[in-house]
Design an enzyme around this catalytic site. Structure first.
Site, PDB file in Angstrom:
ATOM      1  N   GLU A 192      26.656   2.330 -10.051  1.00 35.73           N
ATOM      2  CA  GLU A 192      26.246   3.512 -10.818  1.00 35.73           C
ATOM      3  C   GLU A 192      27.374   3.754 -11.808  1.00 35.73           C
ATOM      4  OE1 GLU A 192      25.761   6.395 -12.699  1.00 35.73           O
ATOM      5  OE2 GLU A 192      26.557   7.574 -11.036  1.00 35.73           O
ATOM      6  N   CYS A 198      28.470  11.378 -15.906  1.00 35.09           N
ATOM      7  CA  CYS A 198      27.795  10.281 -16.610  1.00 35.09           C
ATOM      8  C   CYS A 198      26.475  10.715 -17.215  1.00 35.09           C
ATOM      9  CB  CYS A 198      27.605   9.091 -15.679  1.00 35.09           C
ATOM     10  SG  CYS A 198      26.886   9.505 -14.093  1.00 35.09           S
TER      11      CYS A 198
END
Length: 476
Positions: free
Chosen positions: A244, A282
């Site tokens: 991720e 993010c």
């Protein structure tokens, strides 16, 4: 200040090299722990390989329920610990602590229903009297590597699905923020999980490569930067690796999102979620593509909302935006903004660094190729661009090395489905910012944003593999 232990095979221990954790806002020492020694790392791996291959669902679920309950009981303490080591404002630390409660509760539920599938095989004549039971079993011990920006919840997203699936896990937290992970270790140690089911080992980053390559840890789950994720993936091509990674999340404001209340809502949501972790998320909003028909009205409201955000001491209840994790990180953001301005970008708000803090910043007229547009800023910087229509906006969103999530503000269901069909991202959030995440849903991206998915059941699938039992001579 007491020395916080780390957890080796479920037991609290100390290493040899002291680690002092400092508050990003003022540099004050907020905690002490130690790095695990090579011998302790070896002991943790051996214990993980010797952990029971099959643990009853009720024991896994009970342990997860216990952690969820204890996190709820200690919510304020946990939130203040997150703020102390990470520097995020207390209001956002409380939100993170609450999410971790939910993650462990959901994992307990998944542990109870992780039962497999029963399939009839008599769909063809050769399968008469046959039935298949398809279950999922752990691939082996998991190596979890978590980042600094969500020091509790992203650790929870490694540990909780591993325990729910019955997979032992060795967790390496970020060196800058180990304390929240160690608190989770403390709560897990209160359960009756068998020795070896979990270890939480603080380590310097330069010792991570040897851990990644260890063949006794066949699954690697990493959350962090793209370059590091790429190195991990390249170094262990035969392991199951989930990544991720980063993003430069985009929002599209469509022409039909034109009512005053609509624009005010979008401006507020974007202002908050481009800055809510000092941009260190993010899926923090970084790029906004606004239809020409509403651009000027929206931009004016966005500037007003961003300027209203309170920056400062993260322990102050009124603070919306705290410091970045280090002064080096703030200096990098400053350099990227200065580079864009030198190339012709216009600053509508912010733009002046103060130590580890960088104010919420809006840029317009940013030239193509500028780092603040092309790369992941990971700071409180927002780029607003004018577009002629939805097609141009979608093309601009896709013109990125990343593809994590995108937000589309529209009332038109046809536009929503067009966005879902067209945008090369892991998730499209309609009517809101891309920063929305439900912890049980599949979460992850495409392109440079990673491989695999987080979210409880999705991670459990990544940590396990199917095993088939065929029964013969069954009267169906």
């Amino acid at each position: 200040m007491d020395m916080t232990p780390f957890y080796l095979a479920g037991r609290p221990v100390h290493g040899e090299v002291e680690v002092i954790v400092r508050h990003p806002y003022d540099g004050a020492a907020v905690g002490r722990t130690t790095f695990a020694t090579p011998a302790q790392v070896e002991a943790a791996i051996v214990a993980a390989t010797r952990a029971p291959q099959s643990l009853p669902a009720h024991r896994r679920a009970a342990a997860l329920d216990h952690v969820s309950k204890r996190l709820q009981e200690r919510n304020d303490e946990v939130a203040r610990l997150i703020t102390a080591e990470n520097g995020k404002p207390l209001k956002w630390a409380r939100a993170e602590a609450a999410r971790a409660v939910s993650v462990f509760r959901w994992a307990a539920e998944e542990a109870r229903r992780f039962a497999g599938d029963l399939q009839r095989l008599d769909t063809d004549p050769a399968g008469d009297g046959r039935m298949a039971l398809v279950t999922r079993v752990p691939k082996g011990p998991v190596l979890g590597i978590s980042p600094f920006n969500f020091p509790l919840n992203l650790v929870a997203h490694k540990i909780a699905p591993a325990i729910a699936a019955g997979a032992p896990i060795v967790l390496k937290p970020a060196p800058a923020t180990p304390l929240s992970a160690l608190l989770l270790g403390e709560l897990l140690a209160e359960t009756d999980l068998p020795e070896g089911m979990f270890s939480v080992l603080p380590l310097p980053n330069d010792r991570t490569a040897e851990l990644v390559k260890d063949p006794r840890l066949p699954v690697v789950s990493f959350t962090g930067s793209g370059p590091v994720g790429g190195l991990i993936q390249d170094s262990v091509p035969r392991k199951h690796v989930t990544l991720e990674l980063g993003g430069n999340a985009a929002v599209v404001i469509c022409a039909d999102w034109s009512a005053d209340d609509d624009l005010a809502h979008a401006a507020k949501r974007i202002a908050v979620f481009s800055n809510y972790q000092a941009g260190q998320s993010c899926i923090a909003v970084q790029r906004v593509y606004v239809h020409d028909a509403v651009h000027d009205r929206f931009a004016a409201q966005l500037v007003e909302e961003v300027r209203a955000l309170v920056t400062g001491d993260p322990s102050d209840e009124a603070t919306d935006v705290g410091p970045l994790i280090t002064e080096d990180a703030a200096q990098r953001v400053e350099a990227w903004v200065d580079e864009a301005v030198a190339a012709g970008a216009r600053v509508l708000a912010g733009g002046k660094r103060d130590g580890t803090s960088y104010p919420p910043t809006i840029l317009m007229n940013v030239p193509a190729g500028a780092k603040v547009l092309a790369e992941e800023v990971f700071g409180p910087v927002l780029v607003v661009q004018r577009v002629a229509d939805d097609a141009a906006a979608f093309e601009a969103v896709n013109d990125s090395a990343y593809g994590l999530q995108a937000g589309v503000f529209t009332h038109d269901v046809r536009t929503a489905f067009a966005a879902h069909r067209t945008l090369r991202v892991g998730g499209v959030i309609v009517g809101d910012v891309p920063s929305y995440r439900a912890d049980q849903m599949p979460y992850g991206g495409t392109k440079g944003s990673g491989v695999g998915r987080e979210g409880l059941r999705s991670a459990m699938d990544d940590y396990t593999e199917p095993r088939v039992l065929v029964l013969t001579g069954i009267a169906l």
